[in-house]
Design a protein around this motif. Sequence first.
Motif, PDB file in Angstrom:
ATOM      1  N   ASN A  78       4.920   5.615   2.806  1.00 48.49           N
ATOM      2  CA  ASN A  78       4.960   4.654   1.696  1.00 48.49           C
ATOM      3  C   ASN A  78       5.052   3.225   2.215  1.00 48.49           C
ATOM      4  O   ASN A  78       4.420   2.320   1.672  1.00 48.49           O
ATOM      5  CB  ASN A  78       6.127   4.948   0.759  1.00 48.49           C
ATOM      6  N   ARG A  79       5.845   3.003   3.255  1.00 50.38           N
ATOM      7  CA  ARG A  79       5.979   1.666   3.842  1.00 50.38           C
ATOM      8  C   ARG A  79       4.654   1.208   4.447  1.00 50.38           C
ATOM      9  O   ARG A  79       4.270   0.050   4.317  1.00 50.38           O
ATOM     10  CB  ARG A  79       7.071   1.636   4.911  1.00 50.38           C
ATOM     11  N   MET A  80       3.944   2.109   5.095  1.00 50.45           N
ATOM     12  CA  MET A  80       2.658   1.754   5.702  1.00 50.45           C
ATOM     13  C   MET A  80       1.634   1.423   4.623  1.00 50.45           C
ATOM     14  O   MET A  80       0.871   0.474   4.763  1.00 50.45           O
ATOM     15  CB  MET A  80       2.138   2.896   6.583  1.00 50.45           C
ATOM     16  N   GLN A  81       1.642   2.183   3.533  1.00 51.31           N
ATOM     17  CA  GLN A  81       0.718   1.895   2.434  1.00 51.31           C
ATOM     18  C   GLN A  81       1.058   0.546   1.799  1.00 51.31           C
ATOM     19  O   GLN A  81       0.145  -0.214   1.451  1.00 51.31           O
ATOM     20  CB  GLN A  81       0.781   3.008   1.392  1.00 51.31           C
ATOM     21  N   ALA A  82       2.328   0.250   1.645  1.00 53.01           N
ATOM     22  CA  ALA A  82       2.729  -1.027   1.056  1.00 53.01           C
ATOM     23  C   ALA A  82       2.291  -2.181   1.943  1.00 53.01           C
ATOM     24  O   ALA A  82       1.854  -3.228   1.437  1.00 53.01           O
ATOM     25  CB  ALA A  82       4.245  -1.049   0.844  1.00 53.01           C
ATOM     26  N   ARG A  83       2.391  -2.019   3.245  1.00 50.23           N
ATOM     27  CA  ARG A  83       1.942  -3.073   4.173  1.00 50.23           C
ATOM     28  C   ARG A  83       0.464  -3.321   4.051  1.00 50.23           C
ATOM     29  O   ARG A  83       0.001  -4.448   4.153  1.00 50.23           O
ATOM     30  CB  ARG A  83       2.273  -2.694   5.614  1.00 50.23           C
ATOM     31  N   GLU A  84      -0.311  -2.259   3.879  1.00 50.74           N
ATOM     32  CA  GLU A  84      -1.754  -2.404   3.756  1.00 50.74           C
ATOM     33  C   GLU A  84      -2.120  -3.183   2.500  1.00 50.74           C
ATOM     34  O   GLU A  84      -3.150  -3.863   2.481  1.00 50.74           O
ATOM     35  CB  GLU A  84      -2.414  -1.033   3.738  1.00 50.74           C
ATOM     36  N   LEU A  85      -1.315  -3.086   1.480  1.00 53.36           N
ATOM     37  CA  LEU A  85      -1.600  -3.773   0.216  1.00 53.36           C
ATOM     38  C   LEU A  85      -1.169  -5.232   0.226  1.00 53.36           C
ATOM     39  O   LEU A  85      -1.567  -5.994  -0.650  1.00 53.36           O
ATOM     40  CB  LEU A  85      -0.906  -3.042  -0.941  1.00 53.36           C
TER      41      LEU A  85
END
Length: 86
Positions: A78-85
């Motif tokens: 979830n943290r990695m996906q949030a960073r991508e956004l």
Amino acid sequence: WQRTAGHRVKGLRDGERDELRRHSEPHYRSGFEAALHPSTRGRDYEQVTAYIEQCYPEPCKTEAFRVGYVRGQQYFRNRMQARELE
């Protein structure tokens, strides 16, 4: 077991549930932390079993550790996906 109206029903009493949580929480936390270690990030439990058994020999035998590990992996993803956004 919890007693209700003189009959036994499945489940734990609040005191027993609290006792279980106290014993399980350290293992859950260890599993969560293990999931965030650079050697295990983004990898399924089965992929890192040897590492986990070496670093967490006792806690890794518990269900709480495994649940914590899975939750830690979810948190990482979830943290990695949030960073991508961002």
